[in-house]
Design an enzyme around this catalytic site. Structure first.
Site, PDB file in Angstrom:
ATOM      1  N   ASP A  13       0.815  -1.227   0.000  1.00  0.00           N
ATOM      2  CA  ASP A  13       0.000   0.000   0.000  1.00  0.00           C
ATOM      3  C   ASP A  13       0.843   1.269   0.000  1.00  0.00           C
ATOM      4  O   ASP A  13       0.436   2.303   0.543  1.00  0.00           O
ATOM      5  CB  ASP A  13      -0.948   0.023   1.217  1.00  0.00           C
ATOM      6  CG  ASP A  13      -1.761  -1.254   1.344  1.00  0.00           C
ATOM      7  OD1 ASP A  13      -2.370  -1.653   0.343  1.00  0.00           O
ATOM      8  OD2 ASP A  13      -1.771  -1.849   2.437  1.00  0.00           O
ATOM      9  N   LYS A  16       2.498   2.582  -4.983  1.00  0.00           N
ATOM     10  CA  LYS A  16       3.327   2.213  -6.128  1.00  0.00           C
ATOM     11  C   LYS A  16       2.633   2.554  -7.441  1.00  0.00           C
ATOM     12  O   LYS A  16       3.289   2.880  -8.434  1.00  0.00           O
ATOM     13  CB  LYS A  16       3.653   0.714  -6.079  1.00  0.00           C
ATOM     14  CG  LYS A  16       4.519   0.308  -4.898  1.00  0.00           C
ATOM     15  CD  LYS A  16       4.821  -1.169  -4.898  1.00  0.00           C
ATOM     16  CE  LYS A  16       3.605  -2.027  -4.652  1.00  0.00           C
ATOM     17  NZ  LYS A  16       2.998  -1.817  -3.308  1.00  0.00           N
ATOM     18  N   HIS A  41      -3.845  -1.050  -6.821  1.00  0.00           N
ATOM     19  CA  HIS A  41      -3.094   0.149  -7.190  1.00  0.00           C
ATOM     20  C   HIS A  41      -4.081   1.206  -7.669  1.00  0.00           C
ATOM     21  O   HIS A  41      -4.929   0.929  -8.515  1.00  0.00           O
ATOM     22  CB  HIS A  41      -2.085  -0.163  -8.298  1.00  0.00           C
ATOM     23  CG  HIS A  41      -0.972  -1.049  -7.859  1.00  0.00           C
ATOM     24  ND1 HIS A  41      -0.042  -1.577  -8.725  1.00  0.00           N
ATOM     25  CD2 HIS A  41      -0.624  -1.496  -6.631  1.00  0.00           C
ATOM     26  CE1 HIS A  41       0.824  -2.317  -8.047  1.00  0.00           C
ATOM     27  NE2 HIS A  41       0.480  -2.280  -6.785  1.00  0.00           N
TER      28      HIS A  41
END
Length: 427
Positions: A13, A16, A41
């Site tokens: 988390d 990215k 994501h």
């Protein structure tokens, strides 16, 4: 742009997705090499927010090729849904997405078994997302009960595999509970037939595709899922994921040697979070932790679960930076800390009366770690409009300097908000 790998240095988390999105424009191809639909994501472009779990984050950038490598565990209905939602937002998929024919497939017995295990474990439960990823990887290692994407998109081969697998899985599930309907081969084939037809055009031998791209001089961006502290070999075992979520998973997860990677970027939040069970030395169980959770919107992209929050753990980040061979850091969500009077960094642990800067991987030892904090003044200013390092308050710059000093890696990028433009490029 050099061939690059982006990897999380904490318990996942780390945002990215935003870094991959920022770097995609400078690369020809983006490759996802591990994990499954438990990895979320989030990419924000203008007024649109994209939530991705299996499709590489680079898909949002027009014209870029994207690869789901053999190291990814794929739940076909989830992947179909994700692709469809992207297409509805006018993201072009056809001709750009490749799925490895060697990637393993999550089927109904995987999710059923994982949920049973979590219930039976009670207080000892790992805290998985219940999406069957662990059992899928277990079948991959056992070899005799696995289904790969090359099998899945062929109805004859899928049926042939399931005839051997399903009777065993029914026995396994019934050994845990009698309150479950037996699985049927024909029903699984029928239920998944639409997903198989949908995904079949994208399935290919991605190993050779990647080799041809490298030989042609294309730059590739490798996207890791989860974070290094969740790596099955090097993380806080057993409270980890079921794949190598560090750079260690790159070669096995897509077939490209790590020596072909020119630059490794380690992603960290300006604080630390984790989901599920397991020791968390810098966890804040007070109003400061709740403040970080609310300001950082720390709820799982995939599950919606609230994340545990704490101060930045430089001991852990230094360990993961060394493990991954990081060249630079990207520090994310710095803006979340903007309303705090003081901010702390864990610079060492105290274990059994001794001070150490070495991260303790064995679970019992990590559980005994007590953080030794270094406290810095906060900046109490909104920093989301800052675009240069010099725009930041001196206290925020001092905090970034402290992170770099403690981890031992220079900072190349700092995020001050979720949007693309809310980024400070240092290098």
């Amino acid at each position: 742009m050099a061939t690059t790998c982006v990897v999380g240095l904490q318990w996942g988390d780390e945002a990215k997705g935003k870094v991959v999105d920022l770097l995609t424009a400078k690369h020809d191809m983006v490759v996802r090499f591990n994990g499954g639909a438990n990895a979320g994501h989030t990419v924000v472009v203008g007024e649109k927010t994209y939530k991705l779990s299996l499709v590489p984050s680079g898909m949002i950038e027009p014209g870029k090729e994207c690869v789901i490598g053999n190291g990814v565990a794929i739940h076909p209905p989830s992947l179909v849904s994700e692709i469809t939602q992207l297409q509805e937002k006018d993201v072009e998929i056809d001709g750009r997405l490749q799925i490895s024919d060697r990637a393993h497939v999550i089927l109904p017995y995987h999710t059923a078994y994982e949920r049973l295990l979590e219930v039976e474990a009670g207080k000892s439960a790992i805290g998985t997302t219940g999406r069957g990823i662990g059992p899928c990887y277990a079948d991959k290692a056992l070899r005799i009960h696995s289904v790969r994407m090359g099998d899945f998109v062929s109805s004859d081969r899928l049926r042939e595999r399931l005839v051997d697998i399903v009777p065993y899985k029914n026995k396994l599930l019934r050994a845990h509970t009698s309150d479950i309907e037996p699985l049927e081969v024909d029903k699984i084939v029928e239920d998944y037939s639409e997903a198989a037809r949908f995904l079949e055009p994208y399935v290919t031998d991605t190993f050779w595709s990647l080799q041809r791209s490298l030989d042609a001089g294309k730059s590739i961006l490798f996207e890791g899922a989860q974070g290094t502290l969740l790596d099955i070999d090097h993380g806080s075992y057993p409270y980890v994921t079921s794949s190598n979520s560090s750079v260690c998973g790159l070669s096995s997860g897509c077939g490209v040697p790590v020596r072909r990677v020119d630059r490794i970027i380690g992603i960290v939040k300006a604080y630390t979070t984790r989901v599920g069970g397991g020791p968390f030395p810098t966890e804040l169980l007070d109003e400061k932790g709740e403040h970080i959770r609310v300001e950082g919107r720390e709820f799982g992209t995939v599950t919606g679960r609230p994340r545990r929050c704490g101060w930045f753990d430089a001991v852990a980040a230094r360990y993961t930076a060394l493990l991954n061979g990081c060249d630079v850091l990207a520090v994310m969500l710095l803006d979340v800390l903007s309303k705090m009077d003081e901010i702390s960094i864990c610079e060492a642990y105290e274990i059994d009366g001794e001070r150490t800067r070495e991260f303790a991987v064995p679970l019992d030892r990590l559980a005994r770690c007590r953080p030794i904090f270094r406290t810095l003044p906060g900046w109490k200013k909104d920093i989301r409009e800052c675009r240069e390092l010099s725009d930041l308050p001196k206290e925020a710059r001092a905090y970034l300097d402290a992170i770099s000093e403690e981890v031992g890696v220079p900072i190349a990028l700092c995020s001050v908000g979720p949007a693309r433009r809310e980024t400070i490029h240092i290098d």
